[in-house]
Design an enzyme around this catalytic site. Structure first.
Site, short mmCIF file in Angstrom:
data_model
loop_
_atom_site.label_atom_id
_atom_site.label_comp_id
_atom_site.label_asym_id
_atom_site.label_seq_id
_atom_site.Cartn_x
_atom_site.Cartn_y
_atom_site.Cartn_z
N ASP A 1 20.43 -0.38 -16.89
CA ASP A 1 20.88 -1.71 -16.51
C ASP A 1 20.62 -2.66 -17.67
O ASP A 1 19.49 -2.76 -18.17
CB ASP A 1 20.13 -2.20 -15.27
CG ASP A 1 20.55 -1.44 -14.01
OD1 ASP A 1 21.47 -0.61 -14.10
OD2 ASP A 1 19.95 -1.69 -12.94
N ASP B 1 28.18 -2.48 -2.79
CA ASP B 1 26.78 -2.90 -2.71
C ASP B 1 26.59 -3.61 -1.38
O ASP B 1 27.21 -4.65 -1.12
CB ASP B 1 26.45 -3.84 -3.87
CG ASP B 1 26.79 -3.24 -5.22
OD1 ASP B 1 26.63 -2.02 -5.38
OD2 ASP B 1 27.23 -3.99 -6.11
#
Length: 243
Positions: free
Chosen positions: A8, A129
């Site tokens: 990330d 998500d």
């Protein structure tokens, strides 16, 4: 089942967030390309990259870090975060990214997903998500009124390569994977599902492996790999075992 180590990217560095909170970022590597090499040397088959700044900005921000990773390793890469138009999809696939992940765009511009699938077969992943079963968008900053399953079903006939399903409340929290919700989603779809959020141990991977036949194709892991809770060799061996 494929284990995808997560890189990330925030401000050019490799970080992990807690439940998607940009203010709760832990830096694990100042040079993401070095981290990518470590994952390649450990025997991983794929890399999962997310441009966190890009997810909030709605456009690529950590492009230099992504390109450095692509230059450093030969592993196939899937990339998400701030990819919301066809030109950006084309750009990254032309640069060597194997698959791009469309999250917010899947909610706000479903036609883009379909067009991209037609233009780049096998290269488009939809990122879902979820917070309490509802889809979050714009870097998880806003929760929509769309159910995760309903969104996934919209693209069953689009040619999507996979669905990445993330339980936001578990992401980065090392609290265990939401195996039941992931398996339920996978069972309802023909599109393969990649689990994300909460992996903390081999036991979590073992639980996912047990539901592999529902359509769970892979699992993304971040913090547990970085802090040593999960041994790469043991994890890869476990997921490679026949069902």
């Amino acid at each position: 089942m494929i284990l995808y180590p997560a890189i990330d990217l925030k401000d050019g560095r490799c970080v992990r967030l807690l439940r998607g909170d940009m203010a709760a970022a832990t830096v694990f590597a100042a040079a993401p390309a070095d981290q990518a090499r470590q994952f390649a040397d450990a025997g991983f088959e794929w890399l999962h990259l997310v441009d966190l700044n890009g997810a909030f900005a709605g456009r690529p921000v950590n492009g230099d870090a992504v390109e450095a990773i692509l230059a450093a390793v030969s592993l196939p890469v899937q990339l998400g975060g701030g990819i919301r138009d066809l030109s950006t999809i084309d750009f990254w696939l032309d640069r060597g990214v194997r698959r791009v992940i469309l999250g917010t765009a899947a909610v706000t511009d479903p036609d883009l997903v379909r067009t991209a699938c037609q233009r780049h077969p096998g290269c488009i992943v939809v990122g879902i998500d979820a917070r309490d079963g509802m889809v979050a968008v714009e870097g998880w900053a806003r929760t929509s009124e769309v159910r995760a399953l309903d969104l996934a079903l919209r693209f069953e006939d689009a040619g999507v390569a996979a669905i990445v399903y993330t339980d936001i409340d578990r992401d980065g929290a090392l609290g265990g994977v939401n195996v039941e919700a992931t398996a339920d989603l996978a069972f309802a779809l023909t599109t393969p599902v990649i689990a994300s959020g909460g992996v903390a141990s081999l036991a979590d991977l073992r639980s996912l492996k047990a539901v592999e036949k529902t359509g769970v194709e892979g699992v993304i892991c971040g913090r547990a790999l970085y802090d040593g809770r999960l041994d790469p060799a043991a994890a890869l061996k476990l997921l490679a075992e026949p069902v």
